[in-house]
Enzyme design. Structure first.
Site, mmCIF file in Angstrom:
data_model
loop_
_atom_site.group_PDB
_atom_site.id
_atom_site.type_symbol
_atom_site.label_atom_id
_atom_site.label_comp_id
_atom_site.label_asym_id
_atom_site.label_seq_id
_atom_site.Cartn_x
_atom_site.Cartn_y
_atom_site.Cartn_z
ATOM 1 N N GLN A 141 -0.477 -39.011 20.747
ATOM 2 C CA GLN A 141 0.063 -38.436 19.554
ATOM 3 C C GLN A 141 0.451 -36.874 19.948
ATOM 4 O O GLN A 141 -0.562 -36.184 20.387
ATOM 5 C CB GLN A 141 -0.843 -38.477 18.356
ATOM 6 C CG GLN A 141 -0.825 -39.937 17.729
ATOM 7 C CD GLN A 141 0.363 -40.517 17.414
ATOM 8 O OE1 GLN A 141 1.432 -39.820 17.398
ATOM 9 N NE2 GLN A 141 0.355 -41.763 16.919
ATOM 10 N N CYS A 169 6.342 -44.836 13.414
ATOM 11 C CA CYS A 169 6.682 -43.858 13.526
ATOM 12 C C CYS A 169 8.071 -43.798 13.087
ATOM 13 O O CYS A 169 8.986 -42.862 13.192
ATOM 14 C CB CYS A 169 6.575 -43.066 14.757
ATOM 15 S SG CYS A 169 7.596 -44.121 16.166
ATOM 16 N N TYR A 199 -0.522 -52.230 21.444
ATOM 17 C CA TYR A 199 -0.012 -50.887 21.645
ATOM 18 C C TYR A 199 -0.675 -49.875 21.725
ATOM 19 O O TYR A 199 -0.290 -48.617 21.034
ATOM 20 C CB TYR A 199 1.359 -50.780 20.891
ATOM 21 C CG TYR A 199 2.295 -51.898 20.675
ATOM 22 C CD1 TYR A 199 3.304 -52.400 21.497
ATOM 23 C CD2 TYR A 199 1.979 -52.595 19.383
ATOM 24 C CE1 TYR A 199 3.987 -53.283 21.138
ATOM 25 C CE2 TYR A 199 2.904 -53.878 19.173
ATOM 26 C CZ TYR A 199 3.984 -54.066 20.006
ATOM 27 O OH TYR A 199 4.783 -55.337 19.813
ATOM 28 N N ASP A 215 0.506 -50.100 16.626
ATOM 29 C CA ASP A 215 1.131 -48.766 16.544
ATOM 30 C C ASP A 215 2.310 -48.966 17.518
ATOM 31 O O ASP A 215 2.046 -47.873 18.533
ATOM 32 C CB ASP A 215 0.209 -47.688 16.648
ATOM 33 C CG ASP A 215 0.501 -46.339 16.649
ATOM 34 O OD1 ASP A 215 1.985 -46.153 16.345
ATOM 35 O OD2 ASP A 215 -0.041 -45.391 16.798
#
Length: 404
Positions: free
Chosen positions: A230, A355, A259, A328
Protein backbone atom coordinates in the site's frame (compact mmCIF):
# COMPACT_ATOMS: atom_id res chain seq x y z
CA UNK A 1 -16.14 11.27 9.54
CA UNK A 2 -13.63 9.26 11.50
CA UNK A 3 -10.12 10.50 12.15
CA UNK A 4 -6.95 8.50 11.95
CA UNK A 5 -6.13 10.03 15.34
CA UNK A 6 -8.29 10.81 18.33
CA UNK A 7 -6.36 13.90 19.42
CA UNK A 8 -4.81 16.99 17.84
CA UNK A 9 -8.11 18.49 16.73
CA UNK A 10 -6.51 21.77 15.67
CA UNK A 11 -4.17 19.94 13.32
CA UNK A 12 -6.98 17.81 11.95
CA UNK A 13 -9.23 20.81 11.39
CA UNK A 14 -6.39 22.52 9.55
CA UNK A 15 -5.84 19.50 7.32
CA UNK A 16 -9.54 19.43 6.43
CA UNK A 17 -9.03 22.89 4.94
CA UNK A 18 -5.83 22.04 3.04
CA UNK A 19 -6.39 22.76 -0.63
CA UNK A 20 -4.55 21.01 -3.45
CA UNK A 21 -3.14 23.90 -5.48
CA UNK A 22 -0.73 21.99 -7.72
CA UNK A 23 -0.23 24.07 -10.91
CA UNK A 24 0.42 20.94 -12.99
CA UNK A 25 -2.74 19.12 -11.89
CA UNK A 26 -4.74 19.66 -15.09
CA UNK A 27 -1.99 18.20 -17.27
CA UNK A 28 -0.73 15.52 -14.91
CA UNK A 29 -4.11 14.02 -14.07
CA UNK A 30 -2.77 12.27 -10.98
CA UNK A 31 -4.90 14.35 -8.62
CA UNK A 32 -8.52 14.12 -9.71
CA UNK A 33 -9.63 16.44 -6.90
CA UNK A 34 -7.02 19.17 -7.34
CA UNK A 35 -8.38 22.62 -6.54
CA UNK A 36 -10.64 21.36 -3.73
CA UNK A 37 -10.08 21.26 -0.01
CA UNK A 38 -9.39 17.89 1.57
CA UNK A 39 -12.81 17.95 3.23
CA UNK A 40 -14.53 18.60 -0.11
CA UNK A 41 -12.72 15.75 -1.86
CA UNK A 42 -13.31 13.32 1.02
CA UNK A 43 -17.01 14.20 1.01
CA UNK A 44 -17.20 13.70 -2.76
CA UNK A 45 -15.58 10.27 -2.51
CA UNK A 46 -17.86 9.24 0.33
CA UNK A 47 -20.91 10.32 -1.67
CA UNK A 48 -19.72 8.18 -4.57
CA UNK A 49 -19.26 5.10 -2.35
CA UNK A 50 -22.68 5.67 -0.78
CA UNK A 51 -24.31 5.84 -4.22
CA UNK A 52 -22.66 2.64 -5.43
CA UNK A 53 -22.52 0.50 -2.29
CA UNK A 54 -25.52 1.54 -0.14
CA UNK A 55 -27.92 -0.52 -2.36
CA UNK A 56 -26.11 -3.57 -0.95
CA UNK A 57 -25.47 -2.66 2.70
CA UNK A 58 -24.96 0.11 5.22
CA UNK A 59 -21.95 2.33 4.55
CA UNK A 60 -20.15 3.57 7.64
CA UNK A 61 -18.54 6.99 7.85
CA UNK A 62 -15.31 7.44 5.92
CA UNK A 63 -12.06 6.94 7.83
CA UNK A 64 -10.24 10.00 6.55
CA UNK A 65 -6.49 10.57 6.28
CA UNK A 66 -5.24 13.04 8.86
CA UNK A 67 -2.07 13.76 6.85
CA UNK A 68 -3.20 14.08 3.21
CA UNK A 69 0.03 15.49 1.75
CA UNK A 70 3.33 13.84 0.71
CA UNK A 71 2.13 10.35 1.64
CA UNK A 72 2.94 8.30 -1.47
CA UNK A 73 5.85 5.96 -0.69
CA UNK A 74 6.26 4.65 -4.23
CA UNK A 75 7.17 7.24 -6.86
CA UNK A 76 8.31 6.83 -10.43
CA UNK A 77 9.20 9.29 -13.16
CA UNK A 78 10.33 9.37 -16.78
CA UNK A 79 13.18 11.43 -18.24
CA UNK A 80 13.45 13.38 -21.47
CA UNK A 81 16.21 15.48 -23.00
CA UNK A 82 15.01 18.62 -24.78
CA UNK A 83 16.66 19.99 -27.92
CA UNK A 84 18.58 22.54 -25.86
CA UNK A 85 20.09 19.75 -23.73
CA UNK A 86 17.91 20.39 -20.68
CA UNK A 87 16.80 17.15 -18.98
CA UNK A 88 13.30 17.13 -17.55
CA UNK A 89 11.49 14.59 -15.43
CA UNK A 90 7.96 14.04 -14.21
CA UNK A 91 4.75 12.09 -14.82
CA UNK A 92 3.18 11.67 -18.22
CA UNK A 93 0.41 14.02 -19.26
CA UNK A 94 -3.00 12.34 -19.12
CA UNK A 95 -3.53 10.03 -22.10
CA UNK A 96 -0.10 10.66 -23.61
CA UNK A 97 3.62 10.10 -23.24
CA UNK A 98 4.38 13.82 -22.94
CA UNK A 99 6.25 14.50 -19.70
CA UNK A 100 4.83 17.12 -17.36
CA UNK A 101 7.84 18.86 -15.83
CA UNK A 102 7.25 19.49 -12.11
CA UNK A 103 9.53 20.74 -9.33
CA UNK A 104 7.57 19.06 -6.56
CA UNK A 105 4.43 17.00 -6.00
CA UNK A 106 1.92 17.39 -3.17
CA UNK A 107 1.29 13.66 -2.80
CA UNK A 108 4.77 12.20 -3.35
CA UNK A 109 7.14 11.48 -0.48
CA UNK A 110 9.41 14.54 -0.26
CA UNK A 111 12.63 12.51 -0.18
CA UNK A 112 11.57 10.54 -3.25
CA UNK A 113 10.70 13.72 -5.14
CA UNK A 114 14.05 15.32 -4.27
CA UNK A 115 15.98 12.25 -5.46
CA UNK A 116 14.14 12.23 -8.78
CA UNK A 117 14.71 15.94 -9.43
CA UNK A 118 18.40 15.62 -8.53
CA UNK A 119 18.76 12.70 -10.95
CA UNK A 120 17.52 14.95 -13.75
CA UNK A 121 20.00 17.64 -12.74
CA UNK A 122 22.86 15.13 -12.61
CA UNK A 123 21.88 13.62 -15.96
CA UNK A 124 22.08 17.06 -17.57
CA UNK A 125 25.32 17.98 -15.81
CA UNK A 126 27.06 14.70 -16.71
CA UNK A 127 25.58 14.60 -20.22
CA UNK A 128 23.99 11.20 -19.61
CA UNK A 129 22.40 9.53 -22.63
CA UNK A 130 18.61 9.84 -22.15
CA UNK A 131 16.33 7.20 -23.64
CA UNK A 132 14.29 8.33 -26.66
CA UNK A 133 10.95 6.48 -26.73
CA UNK A 134 10.25 7.15 -30.39
CA UNK A 135 13.60 5.81 -31.59
CA UNK A 136 14.03 3.22 -28.84
CA UNK A 137 17.63 4.25 -28.11
CA UNK A 138 19.42 5.76 -25.14
CA UNK A 139 20.32 4.82 -21.59
CA UNK A 140 18.62 6.55 -18.62
CA UNK A 141 14.91 5.96 -19.12
CA UNK A 142 13.00 6.13 -15.83
CA UNK A 143 13.48 6.07 -12.09
CA UNK A 144 11.58 4.33 -9.31
CA UNK A 145 11.92 5.37 -5.66
CA UNK A 146 10.37 3.45 -2.75
CA UNK A 147 10.52 4.63 0.85
CA UNK A 148 9.78 2.85 4.12
CA UNK A 149 8.13 5.17 6.63
CA UNK A 150 8.76 2.99 9.69
CA UNK A 151 12.45 2.31 9.08
CA UNK A 152 13.51 5.30 6.96
CA UNK A 153 15.01 3.02 4.32
CA UNK A 154 15.07 4.26 0.72
CA UNK A 155 15.32 2.25 -2.51
CA UNK A 156 16.26 3.79 -5.84
CA UNK A 157 15.93 1.88 -9.11
CA UNK A 158 17.50 3.48 -12.19
CA UNK A 159 15.77 2.09 -15.28
CA UNK A 160 17.88 2.06 -18.43
CA UNK A 161 16.93 1.24 -22.00
CA UNK A 162 20.12 -0.56 -23.00
CA UNK A 163 22.47 -3.24 -21.69
CA UNK A 164 25.10 -0.70 -20.68
CA UNK A 165 25.08 2.44 -18.58
CA UNK A 166 28.40 3.96 -19.56
CA UNK A 167 28.56 6.64 -16.88
CA UNK A 168 27.04 4.47 -14.18
CA UNK A 169 29.83 4.88 -11.61
CA UNK A 170 30.13 8.65 -11.74
CA UNK A 171 26.35 9.08 -11.84
CA UNK A 172 25.65 6.74 -8.91
CA UNK A 173 28.58 8.10 -6.88
CA UNK A 174 27.30 11.66 -7.29
CA UNK A 175 23.74 10.61 -6.47
CA UNK A 176 24.82 8.86 -3.25
CA UNK A 177 26.79 11.94 -2.21
CA UNK A 178 23.69 14.07 -2.64
CA UNK A 179 21.43 11.52 -0.94
CA UNK A 180 23.26 9.41 1.67
CA UNK A 181 19.82 8.36 2.95
CA UNK A 182 19.56 5.91 0.02
CA UNK A 183 19.99 2.42 1.49
CA UNK A 184 19.85 0.36 -1.70
CA UNK A 185 20.52 1.35 -5.31
CA UNK A 186 19.62 -0.85 -8.28
CA UNK A 187 19.68 -0.75 -12.07
CA UNK A 188 16.89 -2.32 -14.12
CA UNK A 189 17.18 -2.99 -17.83
CA UNK A 190 13.96 -2.26 -19.70
CA UNK A 191 13.93 -2.54 -23.48
CA UNK A 192 10.19 -3.03 -23.68
CA UNK A 193 8.00 -0.88 -25.91
CA UNK A 194 5.01 -0.69 -23.57
CA UNK A 195 4.11 1.25 -20.42
CA UNK A 196 5.69 -1.19 -17.94
CA UNK A 197 8.03 0.65 -15.59
CA UNK A 198 10.40 -2.24 -14.93
CA UNK A 199 11.81 -4.55 -17.59
CA UNK A 200 11.07 -7.71 -15.65
CA UNK A 201 14.19 -9.57 -16.79
CA UNK A 202 17.29 -8.32 -15.00
CA UNK A 203 17.94 -6.07 -12.01
CA UNK A 204 21.54 -5.29 -11.11
CA UNK A 205 22.53 -4.36 -7.57
CA UNK A 206 24.78 -1.32 -7.22
CA UNK A 207 24.58 -0.88 -3.46
CA UNK A 208 22.66 -2.27 -0.49
CA UNK A 209 20.49 -5.36 0.05
CA UNK A 210 18.34 -4.97 -3.05
CA UNK A 211 15.20 -4.37 -1.00
CA UNK A 212 13.91 -2.20 1.83
CA UNK A 213 12.09 -3.21 4.99
CA UNK A 214 8.97 -1.54 6.35
CA UNK A 215 6.89 -2.29 9.45
CA UNK A 216 3.09 -2.59 9.49
CA UNK A 217 1.18 -3.39 12.68
CA UNK A 218 4.38 -4.55 14.33
CA UNK A 219 5.43 -6.93 11.54
CA UNK A 220 8.39 -6.42 9.21
CA UNK A 221 7.95 -6.59 5.45
CA UNK A 222 10.63 -6.91 2.81
CA UNK A 223 9.77 -4.79 -0.22
CA UNK A 224 11.54 -5.41 -3.53
CA UNK A 225 11.21 -3.21 -6.65
CA UNK A 226 8.35 -5.29 -8.11
CA UNK A 227 6.41 -5.91 -4.89
CA UNK A 228 2.98 -4.51 -4.16
CA UNK A 229 2.59 -2.60 -0.90
CA UNK A 230 0.00 0.00 0.00
CA UNK A 231 1.34 3.43 -0.97
CA UNK A 232 0.16 5.16 2.23
CA UNK A 233 1.82 3.55 5.25
CA UNK A 234 -0.18 5.22 8.04
CA UNK A 235 -3.53 4.53 6.44
CA UNK A 236 -2.55 0.96 5.48
CA UNK A 237 -2.25 0.20 9.19
CA UNK A 238 -5.71 1.64 9.77
CA UNK A 239 -7.12 -0.27 6.78
CA UNK A 240 -5.88 -3.63 8.07
CA UNK A 241 -6.86 -2.87 11.66
CA UNK A 242 -10.38 -1.93 10.63
CA UNK A 243 -10.74 -4.98 8.38
CA UNK A 244 -9.73 -7.25 11.26
CA UNK A 245 -12.11 -5.47 13.63
CA UNK A 246 -15.06 -5.65 11.25
CA UNK A 247 -14.38 -9.30 10.40
CA UNK A 248 -14.87 -10.15 14.10
CA UNK A 249 -12.84 -13.36 13.98
CA UNK A 250 -13.19 -16.01 16.69
CA UNK A 251 -9.60 -17.20 16.29
CA UNK A 252 -10.61 -20.61 14.90
CA UNK A 253 -10.98 -19.67 11.23
CA UNK A 254 -9.15 -21.30 8.33
CA UNK A 255 -8.67 -18.46 5.81
CA UNK A 256 -7.61 -17.79 2.25
CA UNK A 257 -6.10 -14.38 1.41
CA UNK A 258 -6.32 -13.88 -2.36
CA UNK A 259 -4.22 -11.32 -4.26
CA UNK A 260 -1.98 -11.11 -1.18
CA UNK A 261 1.07 -9.31 -2.62
CA UNK A 262 4.03 -9.42 -0.25
CA UNK A 263 1.80 -10.81 2.49
CA UNK A 264 1.02 -7.61 4.39
CA UNK A 265 -2.66 -8.49 4.64
CA UNK A 266 -1.99 -12.19 5.28
CA UNK A 267 0.48 -11.66 8.10
CA UNK A 268 -1.55 -8.81 9.62
CA UNK A 269 -4.58 -11.13 9.83
CA UNK A 270 -2.59 -14.15 11.03
CA UNK A 271 -2.74 -13.27 14.73
CA UNK A 272 -6.56 -13.26 14.63
CA UNK A 273 -7.22 -16.62 12.92
CA UNK A 274 -6.26 -20.29 13.20
CA UNK A 275 -4.48 -20.46 9.84
CA UNK A 276 -4.24 -18.37 6.69
CA UNK A 277 -2.94 -19.05 3.17
CA UNK A 278 -1.92 -16.16 0.93
CA UNK A 279 -2.25 -16.55 -2.84
CA UNK A 280 -0.13 -14.42 -5.16
CA UNK A 281 0.65 -14.67 -8.90
CA UNK A 282 3.58 -12.24 -9.04
CA UNK A 283 6.69 -14.32 -8.42
CA UNK A 284 8.72 -11.49 -6.86
CA UNK A 285 5.92 -10.62 -4.44
CA UNK A 286 5.46 -14.32 -3.63
CA UNK A 287 9.14 -14.67 -2.77
CA UNK A 288 8.96 -11.58 -0.57
CA UNK A 289 5.90 -13.02 1.17
CA UNK A 290 7.81 -16.21 2.00
CA UNK A 291 10.72 -14.15 3.32
CA UNK A 292 8.35 -11.99 5.37
CA UNK A 293 6.82 -15.06 6.98
CA UNK A 294 10.25 -16.28 8.09
CA UNK A 295 11.31 -12.79 9.12
CA UNK A 296 8.32 -12.47 11.44
CA UNK A 297 8.39 -16.11 12.60
CA UNK A 298 4.69 -16.54 11.77
CA UNK A 299 3.86 -20.23 11.97
CA UNK A 300 0.17 -20.25 10.99
CA UNK A 301 0.62 -18.51 7.59
CA UNK A 302 1.65 -20.08 4.28
CA UNK A 303 1.79 -18.86 0.69
CA UNK A 304 0.96 -20.30 -2.72
CA UNK A 305 2.36 -19.03 -6.02
CA UNK A 306 -0.73 -19.17 -8.21
CA UNK A 307 -3.49 -17.27 -9.96
CA UNK A 308 -6.15 -16.54 -7.33
CA UNK A 309 -9.10 -17.72 -9.44
CA UNK A 310 -7.38 -20.94 -10.53
CA UNK A 311 -6.34 -21.73 -6.97
CA UNK A 312 -9.85 -21.18 -5.64
CA UNK A 313 -11.25 -23.46 -8.35
CA UNK A 314 -8.76 -26.17 -7.35
CA UNK A 315 -9.80 -25.86 -3.70
CA UNK A 316 -13.46 -26.10 -4.69
CA UNK A 317 -12.80 -29.35 -6.58
CA UNK A 318 -10.99 -30.72 -3.52
CA UNK A 319 -13.97 -29.79 -1.32
CA UNK A 320 -11.60 -27.94 1.01
CA UNK A 321 -12.89 -26.53 4.31
CA UNK A 322 -12.50 -22.76 4.29
CA UNK A 323 -14.14 -20.51 6.90
CA UNK A 324 -13.24 -17.10 5.48
CA UNK A 325 -12.02 -15.71 2.15
CA UNK A 326 -10.17 -12.39 2.15
CA UNK A 327 -9.53 -10.65 -1.15
CA UNK A 328 -7.81 -7.42 -2.07
CA UNK A 329 -7.64 -7.38 -5.89
CA UNK A 330 -6.50 -4.64 -8.25
CA UNK A 331 -8.99 -1.98 -9.28
CA UNK A 332 -10.23 -4.41 -11.95
CA UNK A 333 -11.88 -6.39 -9.15
CA UNK A 334 -12.18 -10.17 -9.09
CA UNK A 335 -13.62 -12.66 -11.59
CA UNK A 336 -16.96 -14.42 -11.95
CA UNK A 337 -15.13 -17.74 -11.69
CA UNK A 338 -13.58 -16.65 -8.39
CA UNK A 339 -17.01 -15.81 -7.01
CA UNK A 340 -18.44 -19.12 -8.25
CA UNK A 341 -15.58 -20.95 -6.54
CA UNK A 342 -16.46 -19.13 -3.32
CA UNK A 343 -20.00 -20.44 -3.62
CA UNK A 344 -18.68 -23.98 -4.00
CA UNK A 345 -16.34 -23.63 -1.03
CA UNK A 346 -19.06 -22.06 1.10
CA UNK A 347 -17.05 -19.95 3.58
CA UNK A 348 -19.08 -18.37 6.37
CA UNK A 349 -17.56 -14.96 5.72
CA UNK A 350 -15.88 -12.93 2.99
CA UNK A 351 -13.73 -9.86 3.64
CA UNK A 352 -13.49 -7.80 0.46
CA UNK A 353 -11.02 -4.89 0.36
CA UNK A 354 -11.38 -2.82 -2.80
CA UNK A 355 -9.72 0.32 -4.20
CA UNK A 356 -12.40 0.84 -6.88
CA UNK A 357 -16.06 1.41 -5.89
CA UNK A 358 -17.33 0.68 -9.42
CA UNK A 359 -15.86 -2.82 -9.70
CA UNK A 360 -16.67 -3.43 -6.04
CA UNK A 361 -20.37 -2.75 -6.70
CA UNK A 362 -20.28 -5.03 -9.72
CA UNK A 363 -18.71 -7.86 -7.70
CA UNK A 364 -21.01 -7.37 -4.69
CA UNK A 365 -24.02 -7.91 -6.94
CA UNK A 366 -22.57 -11.18 -8.18
CA UNK A 367 -21.55 -12.27 -4.67
CA UNK A 368 -25.11 -11.58 -3.49
CA UNK A 369 -26.53 -13.59 -6.38
CA UNK A 370 -24.28 -16.47 -5.25
CA UNK A 371 -25.60 -16.35 -1.68
CA UNK A 372 -23.23 -13.93 0.07
CA UNK A 373 -24.98 -10.95 1.62
CA UNK A 374 -22.93 -7.76 2.23
CA UNK A 375 -23.82 -6.37 5.65
CA UNK A 376 -21.36 -3.56 6.38
CA UNK A 377 -18.98 -1.36 4.38
CA UNK A 378 -16.38 1.12 5.55
CA UNK A 379 -14.43 3.48 3.26
CA UNK A 380 -10.82 4.22 4.26
CA UNK A 381 -9.02 7.11 2.61
CA UNK A 382 -5.59 5.87 1.48
CA UNK A 383 -5.20 8.02 -1.63
CA UNK A 384 -6.04 11.70 -0.96
CA UNK A 385 -6.71 13.83 -4.07
CA UNK A 386 -6.81 10.82 -6.41
CA UNK A 387 -9.92 9.02 -7.70
CA UNK A 388 -9.08 5.89 -5.67
CA UNK A 389 -10.64 4.97 -2.33
CA UNK A 390 -10.27 1.77 -0.32
CA UNK A 391 -13.48 0.22 0.96
CA UNK A 392 -13.83 -2.75 3.30
CA UNK A 393 -16.95 -4.87 2.88
CA UNK A 394 -17.90 -7.83 5.07
CA UNK A 395 -20.16 -10.43 3.47
CA UNK A 396 -21.97 -13.27 5.21
CA UNK A 397 -22.94 -16.64 3.74
CA UNK A 398 -26.73 -16.52 3.82
CA UNK A 399 -27.22 -20.30 3.99
CA UNK A 400 -24.93 -20.65 7.02
CA UNK A 401 -26.43 -17.58 8.73
CA UNK A 402 -29.91 -19.09 8.48
CA UNK A 403 -28.71 -22.43 9.86
CA UNK A 404 -27.12 -20.76 12.87
Amino acid sequence: MKSGKESGSEKLAGNFNVRNTCPAAKKCGGCSYAGRTYLEQAAAKYKKVQRLISPFCDVMHIYYCDDPLFYRNKVHSAFKKLRNGHVICGPYETGSHRIVEVDSCLIENKTASAIIRDCAVLAEKLKISIYDERRGVGELRRILVRTADATGEVMVVLIIGSNVFRKKKIFTDELLKLHPEITTLLIDINKRHDSMILGGTEIRKVMGKGYITDIILGKKFRVSPESFMQSNHKMAEILYSEAIRLADFTGNEVCIDAYCGTGSTTLSFADSVKSITGVELNEHAYRDALANTSLNKVENASFVHADATEYMERLAKQDAKIDCVILDPTRLGTTSKFISACKELGPSKIVYISCCPETLARDLKEFRDKGFEPFIAEPVELFPWTDKLETIVILSNISKTRKS
